[in-house]
Design a protein around this motif. Structure first.
Motif, PDB file in Angstrom:
ATOM      1  N   UNK A  32       0.777  -1.320  -0.085  1.00  0.00           N
ATOM      2  CA  UNK A  32      -0.139  -0.041  -0.088  1.00  0.00           C
ATOM      3  C   UNK A  32       0.924   1.411  -0.003  1.00  0.00           C
ATOM      4  N   UNK A  33       2.178   1.330   0.542  1.00  0.00           N
ATOM      5  CA  UNK A  33       2.992   2.416   0.519  1.00  0.00           C
ATOM      6  C   UNK A  33       3.123   3.251  -0.848  1.00  0.00           C
ATOM      7  N   UNK A  34       3.264   2.618  -1.969  1.00  0.00           N
ATOM      8  CA  UNK A  34       3.429   3.580  -3.191  1.00  0.00           C
ATOM      9  C   UNK A  34       2.109   3.599  -3.986  1.00  0.00           C
ATOM     10  N   UNK A  35       0.973   3.362  -3.509  1.00  0.00           N
ATOM     11  CA  UNK A  35      -0.306   3.432  -4.298  1.00  0.00           C
ATOM     12  C   UNK A  35      -0.941   4.815  -4.176  1.00  0.00           C
ATOM     13  N   UNK A  36      -1.103   5.428  -5.115  1.00  0.00           N
ATOM     14  CA  UNK A  36      -1.642   6.688  -5.172  1.00  0.00           C
ATOM     15  C   UNK A  36      -3.228   6.813  -5.177  1.00  0.00           C
ATOM     16  N   UNK A  37      -3.990   6.425  -3.970  1.00  0.00           N
ATOM     17  CA  UNK A  37      -5.208   6.198  -3.759  1.00  0.00           C
ATOM     18  C   UNK A  37      -6.091   7.544  -4.275  1.00  0.00           C
ATOM     19  N   UNK A  38      -7.231   7.362  -4.637  1.00  0.00           N
ATOM     20  CA  UNK A  38      -8.244   8.164  -5.125  1.00  0.00           C
ATOM     21  C   UNK A  38      -9.476   8.062  -4.159  1.00  0.00           C
ATOM     22  N   UNK A  39      -9.601   9.243  -3.468  1.00  0.00           N
ATOM     23  CA  UNK A  39     -10.763   9.819  -2.637  1.00  0.00           C
ATOM     24  C   UNK A  39     -11.997  10.450  -3.572  1.00  0.00           C
ATOM     25  N   UNK A  40     -13.060   9.977  -3.331  1.00  0.00           N
ATOM     26  CA  UNK A  40     -14.286  10.574  -4.022  1.00  0.00           C
ATOM     27  C   UNK A  40     -15.172  11.063  -2.957  1.00  0.00           C
ATOM     28  N   UNK A  52     -13.014   5.627  -0.885  1.00  0.00           N
ATOM     29  CA  UNK A  52     -11.474   5.633  -1.198  1.00  0.00           C
ATOM     30  C   UNK A  52     -10.892   4.487  -1.928  1.00  0.00           C
ATOM     31  N   UNK A  53     -10.388   4.530  -3.080  1.00  0.00           N
ATOM     32  CA  UNK A  53     -10.007   3.342  -3.851  1.00  0.00           C
ATOM     33  C   UNK A  53      -8.358   3.444  -3.763  1.00  0.00           C
ATOM     34  N   UNK A  54      -8.052   2.001  -3.443  1.00  0.00           N
ATOM     35  CA  UNK A  54      -6.324   1.886  -3.228  1.00  0.00           C
ATOM     36  C   UNK A  54      -6.125   0.843  -3.848  1.00  0.00           C
ATOM     37  N   UNK A  55      -5.724   0.533  -5.385  1.00  0.00           N
ATOM     38  CA  UNK A  55      -5.494  -0.419  -5.965  1.00  0.00           C
ATOM     39  C   UNK A  55      -6.912  -1.005  -6.115  1.00  0.00           C
ATOM     40  N   UNK A  56      -6.920  -2.127  -5.665  1.00  0.00           N
ATOM     41  CA  UNK A  56      -8.340  -2.963  -5.940  1.00  0.00           C
ATOM     42  C   UNK A  56      -9.291  -2.782  -4.742  1.00  0.00           C
ATOM     43  N   UNK A  57      -8.689  -2.331  -3.506  1.00  0.00           N
ATOM     44  CA  UNK A  57      -9.571  -2.146  -2.587  1.00  0.00           C
ATOM     45  C   UNK A  57     -10.377  -1.006  -2.515  1.00  0.00           C
ATOM     46  N   UNK A  58     -11.597  -1.060  -2.170  1.00  0.00           N
ATOM     47  CA  UNK A  58     -12.529  -0.026  -2.304  1.00  0.00           C
ATOM     48  C   UNK A  58     -13.121   0.199  -0.853  1.00  0.00           C
ATOM     49  N   UNK A  59     -13.017   1.224  -0.305  1.00  0.00           N
ATOM     50  CA  UNK A  59     -13.766   1.356   0.903  1.00  0.00           C
ATOM     51  C   UNK A  59     -14.695   2.704   0.911  1.00  0.00           C
ATOM     52  N   UNK A  60     -15.933   2.453   1.472  1.00  0.00           N
ATOM     53  CA  UNK A  60     -16.932   3.578   1.378  1.00  0.00           C
ATOM     54  C   UNK A  60     -17.422   3.705   2.872  1.00  0.00           C
ATOM     55  N   UNK A  61     -17.411   5.055   3.161  1.00  0.00           N
ATOM     56  CA  UNK A  61     -18.147   5.254   4.246  1.00  0.00           C
ATOM     57  C   UNK A  61     -19.168   6.459   4.372  1.00  0.00           C
TER      58      UNK A  61
END
Length: 125
Positions: A32-40, A52-61
């Motif tokens: 995870x340290x070098x992935x440029x996550x995208x937050x919508x 928040x999308x980090x690579x293939x992991x997507x978290x929604x709150x």
């Protein structure tokens, strides 16, 4: 000031020690340290949806300012998110403080656990 928009991680400080303190395994930290996550962020008055999308992991709150909610991010802990001024979201979860501050097209997200601080800076895309 509206938080609505998409933001890409530009830089972060203290990622590895902070994630270790949260109990993440070393292999996940390294991935995870070098992935440029995208937050919508979608803001509708006092209601927020953050994906928040980090690579293939997507978290929604989803949360409403001032109302208790569960956050997927940190083991499903319940918390209340408050707004300070019109550009700062603050949440406290079991020994962890999270502050998300919007300044123009830049979001600074700071998490503090004890004397350890993790800081992420993301820009609107």
């Amino acid at each position: 000031m509206s938080f609505t928009g998409k933001y890409q991680l530009q830089s972060h400080e203290n990622f590895e020690p902070f994630m270790k303190a949260l109990g993440l395994p070393d292999d996940q930290i390294q991935k995870g340290k070098d992935i440029k996550s995208i937050s919508e962020i979608v803001q509708n008055g006092n209601k927020f949806k953050i994906t928040v999308t980090t690579g293939s992991k997507v978290m929604t709150n989803e949360f409403t300012i001032g109302e208790e909610c569960e956050m997927e991010l940190l083991t499903g802990e319940k918390c209340i998110v408050n707004m300070e001024g019109n550009n700062k979201l603050v949440a406290n979860l079991k020994g962890l403080k999270s502050v998300t501050e919007l300044n123009g097209d830049t979001i600074t997200h700071t998490m503090t656990k004890g004397d350890l601080t993790y800081k992420r800076i993301s820009k609107r895309i």
